[in-house]
Motif scaffolding. Structure first.
Motif, PDB file in Angstrom:
ATOM      1  N   UNK A 407       0.856  -1.193   0.000  1.00  0.00           N
ATOM      2  CA  UNK A 407       0.000   0.000   0.000  1.00  0.00           C
ATOM      3  C   UNK A 407       0.890   1.241   0.000  1.00  0.00           C
ATOM      4  N   UNK A 408       0.889   1.990  -1.110  1.00  0.00           N
ATOM      5  CA  UNK A 408       1.792   3.133  -1.246  1.00  0.00           C
ATOM      6  C   UNK A 408       1.345   4.341  -0.426  1.00  0.00           C
ATOM      7  N   UNK A 409       0.183   4.258   0.204  1.00  0.00           N
ATOM      8  CA  UNK A 409      -0.220   5.345   1.105  1.00  0.00           C
ATOM      9  C   UNK A 409       0.395   5.165   2.497  1.00  0.00           C
ATOM     10  N   UNK A 410       0.951   3.983   2.752  1.00  0.00           N
ATOM     11  CA  UNK A 410       1.554   3.711   4.056  1.00  0.00           C
ATOM     12  C   UNK A 410       3.018   3.295   3.956  1.00  0.00           C
ATOM     13  N   UNK A 411       3.488   2.983   2.740  1.00  0.00           N
ATOM     14  CA  UNK A 411       4.851   2.526   2.547  1.00  0.00           C
ATOM     15  C   UNK A 411       5.453   3.176   1.298  1.00  0.00           C
ATOM     16  N   UNK A 412       6.775   3.104   1.197  1.00  0.00           N
ATOM     17  CA  UNK A 412       7.473   3.693   0.062  1.00  0.00           C
ATOM     18  C   UNK A 412       8.652   2.817  -0.346  1.00  0.00           C
ATOM     19  N   UNK A 413       8.815   2.667  -1.660  1.00  0.00           N
ATOM     20  CA  UNK A 413       9.936   1.887  -2.180  1.00  0.00           C
ATOM     21  C   UNK A 413      11.179   2.768  -2.323  1.00  0.00           C
ATOM     22  N   UNK A 414      12.310   2.188  -1.950  1.00  0.00           N
ATOM     23  CA  UNK A 414      13.593   2.878  -2.095  1.00  0.00           C
ATOM     24  C   UNK A 414      14.583   1.913  -2.742  1.00  0.00           C
ATOM     25  N   UNK A 415      15.237   2.369  -3.786  1.00  0.00           N
ATOM     26  CA  UNK A 415      16.269   1.560  -4.443  1.00  0.00           C
ATOM     27  C   UNK A 415      17.620   1.919  -3.843  1.00  0.00           C
ATOM     28  N   UNK A 416      18.371   0.897  -3.439  1.00  0.00           N
ATOM     29  CA  UNK A 416      19.659   1.094  -2.787  1.00  0.00           C
ATOM     30  C   UNK A 416      20.768   0.643  -3.732  1.00  0.00           C
ATOM     31  N   UNK A 417      21.707   1.536  -4.021  1.00  0.00           N
ATOM     32  CA  UNK A 417      22.899   1.202  -4.806  1.00  0.00           C
ATOM     33  C   UNK A 417      24.133   1.527  -3.987  1.00  0.00           C
ATOM     34  N   UNK A 418      25.076   0.614  -3.981  1.00  0.00           N
ATOM     35  CA  UNK A 418      26.327   0.866  -3.270  1.00  0.00           C
ATOM     36  C   UNK A 418      27.446   0.043  -3.893  1.00  0.00           C
ATOM     37  N   UNK A 419      28.628   0.605  -3.958  1.00  0.00           N
ATOM     38  CA  UNK A 419      29.780  -0.068  -4.544  1.00  0.00           C
ATOM     39  C   UNK A 419      30.263  -1.220  -3.671  1.00  0.00           C
ATOM     40  N   UNK A 420      30.031  -1.137  -2.366  1.00  0.00           N
ATOM     41  CA  UNK A 420      30.513  -2.163  -1.442  1.00  0.00           C
ATOM     42  C   UNK A 420      29.331  -2.860  -0.781  1.00  0.00           C
ATOM     43  N   UNK A 479      17.649   5.865  -3.784  1.00  0.00           N
ATOM     44  CA  UNK A 479      16.839   6.513  -4.819  1.00  0.00           C
ATOM     45  C   UNK A 479      15.363   6.305  -4.501  1.00  0.00           C
ATOM     46  N   UNK A 480      14.615   7.386  -4.396  1.00  0.00           N
ATOM     47  CA  UNK A 480      13.258   7.352  -3.848  1.00  0.00           C
ATOM     48  C   UNK A 480      12.202   7.214  -4.941  1.00  0.00           C
ATOM     49  N   UNK A 481      11.257   6.310  -4.715  1.00  0.00           N
ATOM     50  CA  UNK A 481      10.111   6.142  -5.620  1.00  0.00           C
ATOM     51  C   UNK A 481       8.878   6.759  -4.972  1.00  0.00           C
ATOM     52  N   UNK A 482       8.719   8.055  -5.139  1.00  0.00           N
ATOM     53  CA  UNK A 482       7.559   8.734  -4.561  1.00  0.00           C
ATOM     54  C   UNK A 482       6.325   8.518  -5.436  1.00  0.00           C
ATOM     55  N   UNK A 483       5.152   8.748  -4.855  1.00  0.00           N
ATOM     56  CA  UNK A 483       3.898   8.584  -5.602  1.00  0.00           C
ATOM     57  C   UNK A 483       3.761   9.683  -6.659  1.00  0.00           C
ATOM     58  N   UNK A 484       3.119   9.339  -7.761  1.00  0.00           N
ATOM     59  CA  UNK A 484       3.035  10.229  -8.912  1.00  0.00           C
ATOM     60  C   UNK A 484       1.625  10.763  -9.117  1.00  0.00           C
ATOM     61  N   UNK A 485       1.549  11.947  -9.723  1.00  0.00           N
ATOM     62  CA  UNK A 485       0.278  12.527 -10.158  1.00  0.00           C
ATOM     63  C   UNK A 485      -0.124  11.834 -11.474  1.00  0.00           C
ATOM     64  N   UNK A 486      -1.388  11.937 -11.865  1.00  0.00           N
ATOM     65  CA  UNK A 486      -2.470  12.726 -11.255  1.00  0.00           C
ATOM     66  C   UNK A 486      -3.200  12.027 -10.107  1.00  0.00           C
ATOM     67  N   UNK A 487      -2.888  10.737  -9.886  1.00  0.00           N
ATOM     68  CA  UNK A 487      -3.569  10.034  -8.793  1.00  0.00           C
ATOM     69  C   UNK A 487      -3.223  10.629  -7.436  1.00  0.00           C
ATOM     70  N   UNK A 488      -2.024  11.143  -7.312  1.00  0.00           N
ATOM     71  CA  UNK A 488      -1.543  11.645  -6.020  1.00  0.00           C
ATOM     72  C   UNK A 488      -1.067  13.089  -6.185  1.00  0.00           C
ATOM     73  N   UNK A 489      -1.851  14.010  -5.677  1.00  0.00           N
ATOM     74  CA  UNK A 489      -1.559  15.432  -5.840  1.00  0.00           C
ATOM     75  C   UNK A 489      -0.703  15.961  -4.686  1.00  0.00           C
ATOM     76  N   UNK A 490      -0.256  17.196  -4.842  1.00  0.00           N
ATOM     77  CA  UNK A 490       0.509  17.872  -3.794  1.00  0.00           C
ATOM     78  C   UNK A 490      -0.265  17.830  -2.474  1.00  0.00           C
ATOM     79  N   UNK A 491       0.374  17.505  -1.338  1.00  0.00           N
ATOM     80  CA  UNK A 491       1.817  17.328  -1.157  1.00  0.00           C
ATOM     81  C   UNK A 491       2.267  15.868  -1.070  1.00  0.00           C
ATOM     82  N   UNK A 492       1.631  14.942  -1.818  1.00  0.00           N
ATOM     83  CA  UNK A 492       1.968  13.513  -1.687  1.00  0.00           C
ATOM     84  C   UNK A 492       3.441  13.238  -1.975  1.00  0.00           C
TER      85      UNK A 492
END
Length: 691
Positions: A407-420, A479-492
């Motif tokens: 559920x993207x209204x309660x959780x958020x995906x984050x992509x993690x990149x690291x050399x080590x 790297x943050x995957x925030x919710x996108x418009x038009x389904x999710x308006x400011x300040x989502x």
């Protein structure tokens, strides 16, 4: 500093026509560029200044009005003849703007005549003043039936203010009576853009079989541009004549401050750059043309088959692709426009070889973090100074395994990149391998926020460069995957980035077993906007302030009444068109917020008391970016507040250049720009004693 000649450009109709023909986004002729007020390429540190005078401006305005009254009926006819436009609300707004544009332009001319009696004598020599007074063209225009009477004009001004809530009747009246003066230089830029736009009505269409349909699309595109210019003209009139963009004194303190923190990089071989750019634009045209053909299919299979078929067609018929792209602006349905944009952006990711081309990296994982529900941002609590509950209290908020069912209204995906690799984390099971192990320490961590106009983009698409940032710096990149418009308006989107920032600040040590000296916010385009918004929130709500900002051609304003000359580049930009930017703003902010946007949306309006607490900031700008001028203003404001700010502008590049190395014809300067970005990241993560 050189100023524009008052006589050389507009002394005759012949000179005026020659000047119009020279206006183009990319100019290989350096001498022409120096006299072109619409051109934003910087050939020396002073050449970004847009400057005009009353005489040049009023002559340009009345020539525009003379041309506009002749072409307006034809434009309206092409819109009203199309049955599918009859009930379209957006079409009706555009038609209204086209009908009322004439009245707004006439108010500008009347105000400029007041300049003649009130201010004009101090601006020019007596000979030019006499020429202005003896000019017969304006007299002929005023005597024609197209020039409205005072009563007619007042009715039109009332209509304008009633139709468009962001336009003030009192301000319009003050311009007409001469109690307030418009910004001459800003208006001059808009009139030049209007002249060029009106010339579209003369475009030949003999090369297209369906000439009538082609003409309709040309005039629909033209209508879009005029509607945007209506807003630009009103906002330009409101602009501050003393603004840095219009100053004409090389010794001004503002200019010295700005040049002290800015450097400018031009391509070494301009001819080669322009040739490469032309080839790249042909590739982009093919992508857009294929998307325009494919988006009508509802199923992904249908879209894929259509894309495959049309790609062969446009490889052979390249001119057809160019013709279709010309009509991208003729799409009025906003949902259709967004679908096309998504297809264009995803076209590269669908190539089977693309993911194999990703740079090697030890950690390429996606995690999902929970929100703290007590800290959810809403319109009514944005400016609350209460410290976030996530910071004040200790919650159990571990990250979990990513899933499409989250559920993207309660959780958020984050992509993690690291050399080590982090041996402390079992990524597959989304938990610590050894809770009692020691933490890994880094000099810095990076939070990356992608662009995409709030309606598109993802951490997956961005990893082509975020992995490089991780490899070059040795820091973890989130790297943050925030919710996108038009389904999710400011300040989502702002809320999601804020929650991710708080989680990294409070729980990275507990759940990821990492510590760090500095946390750097980084973003491109609207991602830069969100970085500034998160920083402002950390100041307002008394949290840890980020240790640095690295901003790549950020979009800073979504206001209907804010103008900068570089915004006129949206009339020609293939991707960042005025139609697309308006659509993004409408989807994310809505019309009500765009009338008077809060400063956490239009971050260029942040108060000085907030700006003076900003951490070191680094900007990488594109000279051909429509949003570039607002960035220069913002940089100057930061500098005046004693903030450590530096900027490098790549004067011949466009918005989106950091992804161009994947193109068949990459932008030559993009690797150099990415090198500067990495240098800025390394600088921002240094110990304070090393500054």
């Amino acid at each position: 500093m050189e100023s524009h000649s008052r006589d050389s450009e507009f002394s005759s109709e012949v000179d005026h026509q020659e000047f119009e023909e020279k206006i183009t986004m990319f100019l290989a002729d350096e001498e022409t560029a120096k006299t072109n007020p619409l051109n934003t390429r910087i050939h020396n540190p002073y050449q970004y200044v847009y400057r005009s005078d009353s005489y040049s401006c009023v002559l340009a305005a009345k020539l525009c009005l003379s041309s506009y009254v002749k072409k307006q009926p034809k434009i309206i006819n092409h819109l009203t003849d199309n049955k599918k436009f009859t009930d379209n609300e957006d079409i009706q707004i555009i038609i209204t703007k086209i009908l009322l544009f004439e009245a707004l332009l006439q108010v500008v001319i009347i105000n400029l005549r007041h300049h003649e009696t009130m201010k004009f004598k101090d601006e020019v020599d007596p000979e030019t003043l006499e020429k202005f007074k003896s000019d017969t063209l304006l007299q002929e225009l005023e005597e024609s039936e197209n020039f409205k009477t005072k009563e007619q004009l007042e009715n039109h001004l009332t209509n304008i203010s009633e139709k468009f809530g962001y336009i003030s009747k009192e301000i319009l009246t003050s311009w007409m009576t001469g109690t307030e003066f418009i910004c001459i230089s800003a208006v001059y830029c808009v009139t030049q853009a209007l002249k060029r736009t009106l010339s579209m009505a003369n475009l030949p269409s003999d090369c297209v079989k369906d000439r009538e349909n082609n003409d309709k699309k040309i005039f629909i595109s033209l209508a879009h541009r005029i509607a945007c210019l209506f807003d630009y003209l009103y906002a330009a009139c409101l602009d501050d004549p003393s603004d840095i963009l219009y100053q004409n004194d090389p010794e001004s303190e503002d200019l010295k401050l700005l040049l002290d923190c800015c450097s400018f990089s031009m391509v070494e071989n301009l001819q080669e750059h322009l040739e490469n750019d032309k080839k790249r634009m042909i590739d982009k045209q093919e992508q857009i043309a294929i998307a325009l053909r494919s988006f009508k299919h509802k199923s992904s299979v249908g879209q894929a088959f259509s894309s495959f078929s049309w790609s062969f067609y446009y490889k052979i018929k390249k001119q057809k692709a160019s013709d279709n792209v010309t009509f991208l602006a003729s799409i009025f349905d906003k949902d259709e426009l967004i679908k096309v944009f998504h297809l264009i952006q995803s076209s590269f990711m669908e190539k089977p070889e693309s993911k194999k081309d990703l740079p090697k990296c030890e950690v390429k994982r996606t995690i999902t973090i929970p929100f703290c529900q007590d800290d959810i941002l809403r319109i009514d609590n944005l400016l609350s100074e209460d410290r976030p509950e996530m910071i004040k209290n200790e919650f159990d908020l571990p990250f979990i395994k990513s899933s499409d069912r989250i559920d993207l209204s309660t959780h958020m995906k984050i992509r993690v990149n690291c050399e080590y690799n982090w041996s402390r984390v079992n990524w597959k099971k989304a938990r610590l391998a050894d809770p009692d192990s020691d933490c890994i320490h880094y000099d810095g961590v990076i939070l990356y926020i992608h662009g995409g106009g709030f309606i598109a983009g993802s951490s997956e698409f961005s990893q082509f460069y975020t992995i490089n940032y991780a490899k070059e710096t040795g820091y973890p990149v989130f790297s943050l995957d925030y919710r996108l418009a038009p389904e999710h308006k400011f300040p989502c989107a702002l809320n999601d980035c804020w929650q991710a920032y708080l989680w990294i600040v409070k729980y990275a040590k507990k759940y990821l077993k990492i510590t760090y000296d500095k946390i750097i916010l980084m973003g491109d385009s609207v991602g830069g906007n969100l970085c500034i918004g998160v920083t402002a929130l950390s100041i307002i709500k008394h949290c840890k302030i980020p240790d640095g900002l690295n901003l790549i051609y950020p979009i800073l304003s979504f206001s209907k009444v804010s103008f900068a000359p570089s915004a006129l580049l949206t009339l020609d930009d293939l991707m960042l068109s005025c139609v697309f930017l308006n659509t993004c703003g409408d989807f994310y902010a809505g019309n009500d917020l765009k009338k008077d946007p809060p400063f956490l949306l239009s971050v260029n309006k942040l108060p000085d008391k907030t700006l003076r607490r900003f951490p070191p900031c680094r900007f990488v700008l594109a000279g051909q970016d429509p949003c570039r001028d607002e960035c220069l203003r913002f940089i100057l404001r930061l500098r005046k507040q004693q903030v450590d700010v530096k900027c490098t502008e790549f004067t011949d590049l466009i918005n989106g250049f950091i992804g161009s190395e994947r193109d068949s014809y990459p932008i030559l300067e993009s690797k150099k720009a990415i090198g500067v970005i990495i240098e800025y990241l390394q600088y921002l993560s240094k110990e304070d004693d090393d500054y």
